[in-house]
Design a protein around this motif. Structure first.
Motif, PDB file in Angstrom:
ATOM      1  N   GLU A 217       0.822  -1.208   0.000  1.00 39.54           N
ATOM      2  CA  GLU A 217       0.000   0.000   0.000  1.00 39.54           C
ATOM      3  C   GLU A 217       0.855   1.256   0.000  1.00 39.54           C
ATOM      4  O   GLU A 217       0.573   2.223  -0.725  1.00 39.54           O
ATOM      5  CB  GLU A 217      -0.920   0.004   1.231  1.00 39.54           C
ATOM      6  N   MET A 218       1.910   1.263   0.806  1.00 43.23           N
ATOM      7  CA  MET A 218       2.747   2.458   0.893  1.00 43.23           C
ATOM      8  C   MET A 218       3.508   2.706  -0.405  1.00 43.23           C
ATOM      9  O   MET A 218       3.664   3.851  -0.835  1.00 43.23           O
ATOM     10  CB  MET A 218       3.705   2.335   2.077  1.00 43.23           C
ATOM     11  N   ARG A 219       3.989   1.633  -1.028  1.00 41.93           N
ATOM     12  CA  ARG A 219       4.671   1.811  -2.306  1.00 41.93           C
ATOM     13  C   ARG A 219       3.703   2.292  -3.376  1.00 41.93           C
ATOM     14  O   ARG A 219       4.046   3.143  -4.206  1.00 41.93           O
ATOM     15  CB  ARG A 219       5.342   0.501  -2.721  1.00 41.93           C
ATOM     16  N   ASP A 220       2.491   1.760  -3.357  1.00 37.87           N
ATOM     17  CA  ASP A 220       1.484   2.184  -4.322  1.00 37.87           C
ATOM     18  C   ASP A 220       1.111   3.643  -4.104  1.00 37.87           C
ATOM     19  O   ASP A 220       0.955   4.415  -5.066  1.00 37.87           O
ATOM     20  CB  ASP A 220       0.253   1.285  -4.211  1.00 37.87           C
ATOM     21  N   MET A 221       0.965   4.040  -2.835  1.00 38.76           N
ATOM     22  CA  MET A 221       0.623   5.431  -2.528  1.00 38.76           C
ATOM     23  C   MET A 221       1.740   6.376  -2.946  1.00 38.76           C
ATOM     24  O   MET A 221       1.491   7.463  -3.503  1.00 38.76           O
ATOM     25  CB  MET A 221       0.331   5.591  -1.036  1.00 38.76           C
ATOM     26  N   ALA A 222       2.984   5.974  -2.682  1.00 35.72           N
ATOM     27  CA  ALA A 222       4.117   6.824  -3.058  1.00 35.72           C
ATOM     28  C   ALA A 222       4.167   7.018  -4.572  1.00 35.72           C
ATOM     29  O   ALA A 222       4.416   8.124  -5.066  1.00 35.72           O
ATOM     30  CB  ALA A 222       5.417   6.211  -2.547  1.00 35.72           C
ATOM     31  N   ALA A 223       3.918   5.929  -5.315  1.00 32.34           N
ATOM     32  CA  ALA A 223       3.916   6.035  -6.772  1.00 32.34           C
ATOM     33  C   ALA A 223       2.787   6.935  -7.253  1.00 32.34           C
ATOM     34  O   ALA A 223       2.955   7.730  -8.184  1.00 32.34           O
ATOM     35  CB  ALA A 223       3.797   4.644  -7.398  1.00 32.34           C
ATOM     36  N   TRP A 224       1.634   6.818  -6.597  1.00 26.48           N
ATOM     37  CA  TRP A 224       0.490   7.654  -6.987  1.00 26.48           C
ATOM     38  C   TRP A 224       0.771   9.123  -6.695  1.00 26.48           C
ATOM     39  O   TRP A 224       0.519   9.999  -7.527  1.00 26.48           O
ATOM     40  CB  TRP A 224      -0.756   7.188  -6.240  1.00 26.48           C
ATOM     41  N   LEU A 225       1.303   9.428  -5.507  1.00 30.56           N
ATOM     42  CA  LEU A 225       1.609  10.810  -5.164  1.00 30.56           C
ATOM     43  C   LEU A 225       2.656  11.395  -6.100  1.00 30.56           C
ATOM     44  O   LEU A 225       2.654  12.604  -6.379  1.00 30.56           O
ATOM     45  CB  LEU A 225       2.109  10.890  -3.721  1.00 30.56           C
ATOM     46  N   ASP A 226       3.542  10.538  -6.593  1.00 28.42           N
ATOM     47  CA  ASP A 226       4.604  11.016  -7.462  1.00 28.42           C
ATOM     48  C   ASP A 226       4.070  11.458  -8.818  1.00 28.42           C
ATOM     49  O   ASP A 226       4.607  12.370  -9.440  1.00 28.42           O
ATOM     50  CB  ASP A 226       5.648   9.906  -7.648  1.00 28.42           C
ATOM     51  N   ARG A 227       3.000  10.826  -9.281  1.00 30.83           N
ATOM     52  CA  ARG A 227       2.528  11.142 -10.627  1.00 30.83           C
ATOM     53  C   ARG A 227       1.177  11.860 -10.666  1.00 30.83           C
ATOM     54  O   ARG A 227       0.886  12.552 -11.629  1.00 30.83           O
ATOM     55  CB  ARG A 227       2.424   9.857 -11.449  1.00 30.83           C
ATOM     56  N   GLU A 228       0.347  11.693  -9.620  1.00 31.18           N
ATOM     57  CA  GLU A 228      -1.022  12.198  -9.679  1.00 31.18           C
ATOM     58  C   GLU A 228      -1.114  13.716  -9.801  1.00 31.18           C
ATOM     59  O   GLU A 228      -1.918  14.226 -10.579  1.00 31.18           O
ATOM     60  CB  GLU A 228      -1.807  11.732  -8.452  1.00 31.18           C
ATOM     61  N   PRO A 229      -0.314  14.494  -9.054  1.00 26.42           N
ATOM     62  CA  PRO A 229      -0.500  15.952  -9.120  1.00 26.42           C
ATOM     63  C   PRO A 229      -0.200  16.556 -10.477  1.00 26.42           C
ATOM     64  O   PRO A 229      -0.671  17.642 -10.791  1.00 26.42           O
ATOM     65  CB  PRO A 229       0.491  16.470  -8.064  1.00 26.42           C
ATOM     66  N   GLN A 230       0.621  15.888 -11.300  1.00 25.32           N
ATOM     67  CA  GLN A 230       1.033  16.495 -12.553  1.00 25.32           C
ATOM     68  C   GLN A 230      -0.143  16.607 -13.525  1.00 25.32           C
ATOM     69  O   GLN A 230      -0.798  15.623 -13.848  1.00 25.32           O
ATOM     70  CB  GLN A 230       2.149  15.657 -13.193  1.00 25.32           C
ATOM     71  N   GLY A 231      -0.395  17.793 -13.984  1.00 24.24           N
ATOM     72  CA  GLY A 231      -1.405  18.009 -15.003  1.00 24.24           C
ATOM     73  C   GLY A 231      -2.830  18.039 -14.486  1.00 24.24           C
ATOM     74  O   GLY A 231      -3.768  18.139 -15.276  1.00 24.24           O
ATOM     75  N   ARG A 232      -3.050  17.939 -13.165  1.00 24.52           N
ATOM     76  CA  ARG A 232      -4.421  17.951 -12.630  1.00 24.52           C
ATOM     77  C   ARG A 232      -4.629  19.206 -11.772  1.00 24.52           C
ATOM     78  O   ARG A 232      -3.800  19.511 -10.915  1.00 24.52           O
ATOM     79  CB  ARG A 232      -4.692  16.711 -11.789  1.00 24.52           C
ATOM     80  N   PRO A 233      -5.738  19.901 -11.965  1.00 22.60           N
ATOM     81  CA  PRO A 233      -6.028  21.088 -11.141  1.00 22.60           C
ATOM     82  C   PRO A 233      -6.525  20.675  -9.763  1.00 22.60           C
ATOM     83  O   PRO A 233      -7.721  20.738  -9.460  1.00 22.60           O
ATOM     84  CB  PRO A 233      -7.112  21.808 -11.957  1.00 22.60           C
ATOM     85  N   LEU A 234      -5.616  20.243  -8.913  1.00 19.77           N
ATOM     86  CA  LEU A 234      -5.975  19.728  -7.592  1.00 19.77           C
ATOM     87  C   LEU A 234      -5.399  20.650  -6.528  1.00 19.77           C
ATOM     88  O   LEU A 234      -4.190  20.904  -6.509  1.00 19.77           O
ATOM     89  CB  LEU A 234      -5.407  18.320  -7.424  1.00 19.77           C
ATOM     90  N   PRO A 235      -6.222  21.221  -5.641  1.00 19.51           N
ATOM     91  CA  PRO A 235      -5.698  22.102  -4.585  1.00 19.51           C
ATOM     92  C   PRO A 235      -4.655  21.383  -3.742  1.00 19.51           C
ATOM     93  O   PRO A 235      -4.819  20.216  -3.383  1.00 19.51           O
ATOM     94  CB  PRO A 235      -6.936  22.446  -3.766  1.00 19.51           C
ATOM     95  N   ARG A 236      -3.578  22.094  -3.396  1.00 20.06           N
ATOM     96  CA  ARG A 236      -2.474  21.477  -2.683  1.00 20.06           C
ATOM     97  C   ARG A 236      -2.477  21.762  -1.187  1.00 20.06           C
ATOM     98  O   ARG A 236      -1.775  21.090  -0.437  1.00 20.06           O
ATOM     99  CB  ARG A 236      -1.133  21.954  -3.266  1.00 20.06           C
ATOM    100  N   ASP A 237      -3.200  22.773  -0.745  1.00 19.60           N
ATOM    101  CA  ASP A 237      -3.234  23.064   0.695  1.00 19.60           C
ATOM    102  C   ASP A 237      -4.644  23.461   1.097  1.00 19.60           C
ATOM    103  O   ASP A 237      -5.578  23.397   0.304  1.00 19.60           O
ATOM    104  CB  ASP A 237      -2.206  24.132   1.082  1.00 19.60           C
TER     105      ASP A 237
END
Length: 297
Positions: A217-237
């Motif tokens: 789960e942690m490796r999957d989450m780390a991989a997702w966090l590494d790629r998910e923010p790119q190109g998506r209008p997602l608030p960061r804070d």
């Protein structure tokens, strides 16, 4: 000593006392003697012949070493016979004399059914094809990234190679990251599927361990966090969101353009669903450990 070697040695030692070489040695040891015609210049000129003689000896030694190995001896056997050398020392001695050949090691029986290695029979051809395709895309992307980097250090856009490029944009570095992750994922999937074919139920047994599940789960989450923010209008804070004319970050709030609201809402929903799935895995482990705790006397 065999007759042939004995005869060769006899011929050698009969000719060993070469008058020319003997004269050079005497001149070197005692210097020029009165009445001798050999001058220092003559000795220096003759000295130039020594490397040629040494090369001849080296070639003869290399030829004999190769002859022994061609007839089935190993490096270990030859080293023990010739100067009590180790295998590595004998090989180095041969290389220093100018030898450049190699000999295959003793044939070993092919590995069959090794418990630590997957064979061709364990791999699904479709999975192998996906790995080949992903690696080809990675190489093409790397080549394209190199080609699109200009001399002044700026990156230029190229045509997308992978489907995921559309979610990341055309910047070369994210494209290369996507290609690397895609290739790594294809290889991992092929290996997992291969072990499952070799040993059905292996993955299920592996995931019985809560430490394995959390690590996955942690490796999957780390991989997702590494790629998910790119190109998506997602608030960061956690600054308040407001709808305005443009999408931009301000000191006390984040402005979302009206035309981007639906996309931001979808991105948040996808992120929440991903986090909920990870939280469910952690909650499951917590409950499992609580049951163990309660079962103790």
């Amino acid at each position: 000593m065999t007759d042939s070697v004995q005869a060769m040695a006899t011929r050698y030692f009969r000719q060993r006392e070469n008058p020319f070489l003997a004269e050079l040695v005497r001149a070197a040891r005692s210097g020029r003697q009165p009445g001798e015609d050999l001058s220092a210049e003559d000795a220096a000129e003759a000295l130039h012949l020594v490397p040629d003689v040494r090369q001849d000896l080296d070639r003869a030694e290399v030829t004999l070493i190769e002859s022994v190995l061609d007839r089935g001896w190993t490096w270990e056997q030859l080293g023990a016979e010739y100067g009590d050398r180790s295998k590595q020392a004998m090989q180095q001695h041969y290389r220093r004399r100018g030898g450049n050949r190699s000999w295959p090691g003793k044939e070993r029986p092919p590995r069959t059914g090794s418990p630590h290695r997957l064979g061709d029979e364990d791999l699904n051809p479709a999975d192998v094809a996906k790995v080949r395709e992903a690696i080809s895309a990675l190489l093409a992307t790397a080549h394209d990234v190199a080609e699109t980097h200009t001399v002044d250090g700026k990156w230029t856009a190229g045509e997308p190679i992978l489907e995921e490029i559309s979610a990341v944009g055309l910047d070369p570095l994210p494209r290369l990251e996507v290609a690397c992750r895609t290739a790594a994922k294809a290889i991992e999937d092929m290996v997992v599927a291969g072990w499952e074919r070799r040993d059905p139920g292996r993955e299920q047994r592996r995931r019985r361990s809560w430490t394995v599940r959390l690590d996955d789960e942690m490796r999957d989450m780390a991989a997702w966090l590494d790629r998910e923010p790119q190109g998506r209008p997602l608030p960061r804070d956690d600054r308040p969101l407001t709808v305005g004319t443009t999408t931009a970050e301000h000191a006390d709030h984040i402005e979302i353009a009206a035309e981007d609201v639906e996309q931001v809402r979808e991105s948040i929903s996808l992120a929440l669903a991903r986090l909920e799935a990870h939280r469910a895995a952690f909650d499951q482990v917590i409950e499992e450990l609580k049951r163990h705790q309660a079962g103790l006397p």
